[in-house]
Write an enzyme that holds these catalytic residues in place. Structure first.
Site, mmCIF file in Angstrom:
data_model
loop_
_atom_site.group_PDB
_atom_site.id
_atom_site.type_symbol
_atom_site.label_atom_id
_atom_site.label_comp_id
_atom_site.label_asym_id
_atom_site.label_seq_id
_atom_site.Cartn_x
_atom_site.Cartn_y
_atom_site.Cartn_z
ATOM 1 N N GLU A 153 0.828 -1.355 0.079
ATOM 2 C CA GLU A 153 -0.095 0.051 -0.036
ATOM 3 C C GLU A 153 0.937 1.400 0.045
ATOM 4 O O GLU A 153 2.129 1.250 0.409
ATOM 5 C CB GLU A 153 -0.939 -0.036 1.078
ATOM 6 N N SER A 166 -14.625 -0.434 9.627
ATOM 7 C CA SER A 166 -13.765 -0.194 8.484
ATOM 8 C C SER A 166 -14.142 -0.802 7.299
ATOM 9 O O SER A 166 -14.825 -1.986 7.591
ATOM 10 C CB SER A 166 -12.373 -0.568 8.903
ATOM 11 N N LYS A 194 -5.357 -2.985 14.079
ATOM 12 C CA LYS A 194 -4.940 -2.067 14.884
ATOM 13 C C LYS A 194 -5.436 -2.122 16.251
ATOM 14 O O LYS A 194 -6.603 -2.144 16.454
ATOM 15 C CB LYS A 194 -5.245 -0.352 14.288
#
Length: 302
Positions: free
Chosen positions: A23, A138, A157
């Site tokens: 990414e 998310s 996370k």
């Protein structure tokens, strides 16, 4: 087709040589300059050390790119105004000719469209704390439920609701396996204190699961390979717990909500651990990229 696949990546895919997607959000938004470019180049070098081709992904002038050259990496790292793009943002970004760094969801989607099967990142997004109030989840989860890609990560996370995220992944039918562990890693921490149902111990085993996904003609969902940061490189658990509690209180006190929560909490952790959380993050990313290269090699060898 609007998707631009670099010559190096295309040649590797055509020859069935290993490729690892990376990414670009960590480059544009996750690290200060000039460290961001240094880390981007370092991660690509780690992929190459494993015998694989790196495919860093970003959108430049409305064109999604799978595989960036050094000049393009420098642009993502140094250009002001680079947006942060999830997969929902790709159509307007393409239509507007915008440039942006890709998050997990956008990277996974573009990698899969290009035919790249292995993707390395730091930590996934997931279900946020206080979900019953905010309904904040998310976009990573829904995208991974319908995208055939193997994601090597250090869990989700640790600022998120980890057990709720694991439950959501189960509901969505996304396979989760610990790499060398029966515990789900906690991003900055080696152990989130939550178990996983499956443990894989070698790149060859991961590749075998990937082949079984295809052989069973399973729904187009991801395989998450949860690779813990080494204990000697993790953030001190007591420090993590104390600072995260303070960060959550500060977030509530300042009225931060929605998409602002995650960057607020991560920035708070960096500042109040004197950068130790960032060091643990980078250690996790390096380990994930290294393992992804090995998995891609095992996959290509099959």
């Amino acid at each position: 087709m609007v998707l631009v696949v670099s010559e190096e990546v295309r040649e590797a895919l055509d020859a069935r040589r290993p490729v690892v997607a990376l990414e670009s959000t960590i480059i544009a938004h996750g690290l200060p300059r000039p460290r961001n470019l240094q880390v981007a180049l370092e991660l690509e070098a780690v992929v190459r050390e494993q015998g694989a081709v790196p495919a860093t992904i970003a959108v430049l002038d409305g064109r999604p790119h799978v595989g960036l050259d050094k000049q393009q990496l420098e642009r993502v790292a140094n250009e002001d105004g680079i947006r942060k793009l999830g997969h929902r943002d790709l159509p307007p970004a393409v239509a507007a000719g915008a440039s942006g760094a890709t998050t997990v969801s956008a990277t996974a989607l573009l990698a899969a469209l290009a035919g790249v099967r292995v993707f390395a990142t730091g930590g996934l997004g997931g279900v946020h704390r206080e979900w019953t109030v905010t309904q904040d989840e998310s976009a990573d989860l829904g995208l991974l439920a319908r995208t055939r890609i193997t994601v090597v990560c250090a869990g989700v996370k640790s600022i998120l609701d980890v057990p709720a995220t694991l439950q959501r992944l189960e509901t969505l039918g996304v396979t989760v396996a610990g790499y060398g562990t029966d515990r789900f890693p906690g991003f900055y921490l080696s152990d989130s204190a939550h178990p996983v149902d499956w443990t894989l111990t070698s790149p060859a085993q991961v590749a075998a699961v990937m082949r079984a996904q295809d052989a069973l003609d399973m729904p187009e969902s991801a395989l998450i390979v949860a690779n813990p940061v080494p204990e000697e490189e993790q953030l001190d658990p007591a420090l993590h717990a104390r600072v995260l509690a303070d960060a959550l209180h500060a977030c509530e006190a300042e009225g931060v909500s929605g998409q602002g929560v995650t960057p607020f909490l991560l920035d708070y952790l960096v500042r109040h651990t004197d950068g130790a959380s960032l060091s643990a993050n980078l250690a996790a990313v390096r380990g994930n990229v290294r393992l992804a290269g090995r998995i891609a090699a095992a996959w290509a060898a099959g």
